[in-house]
Write an enzyme that holds these catalytic residues in place. Structure first.
Site: not given
Length: 144
Positions: A124, A49, A9, A127, A138
């Protein structure tokens, strides 16, 4: 050989951690099979998501809004037990609870100073897909 998908990210990119993060996966015998740098819009993140929307609508909105328009590095990794190995290397989602030695434990605590624990969980660093079904969907989304 198993494949998995990870996303680095924008907080990882902004802090110059992409190379170090990929090196940790490689040192764990996970081979980079494909890699793309993207700047996905909110619609792309909402598709990614989609499962979160029904379970945690507030987290879905907060997360997709936070990530929209920001850079991301999508990576396909391959190796023995790649899904579990990648997730173990990352640590638990909330960087304040992640163990030292994990990506989130080592670098997540000082990622981005946000207002509360839920926002810290959004920032965070990484992923990773959590199942073979998630890997397939994905990879299709990120490497279409």
């Amino acid at each position: 050989m198993q494949r998995t998908l990870i996303l680095l990210k924008h907080d990882a990119i902004d802090r110059g951690l992409v190379g170090e993060i990929l090196a940790r996966f490689e040192k764990a015998n996970l081979r980079v099979e494909n890699c793309r740098f993207l700047q996905p819009d909110i619609g792309h993140w909402q598709r990614h998501y989609a499962d979160l929307k029904a379970r945690q609508p507030a987290a879905f909105e907060r997360t997709t809004r936070y990530l929209a328009g920001q850079p991301v590095v999508a990576v396909i990794l391959a190796g023995n037990n790649a899904i579990q190995k990648a997730r173990s290397l990352m640590g638990v989602t909330d960087p304040l609870k992640a163990a030292p030695g994990t990506l989130r434990g080592d670098w997540g605590n000082d990622s981005i100073a946000l207002a509360d624990a839920e926002d810290r969980a959004t920032a965070n660093l990484v992923h990773a897909a959590d199942s073979e079904a998630a890997v397939a969907s994905e990879i299709a989304l990120w490497f279409a």
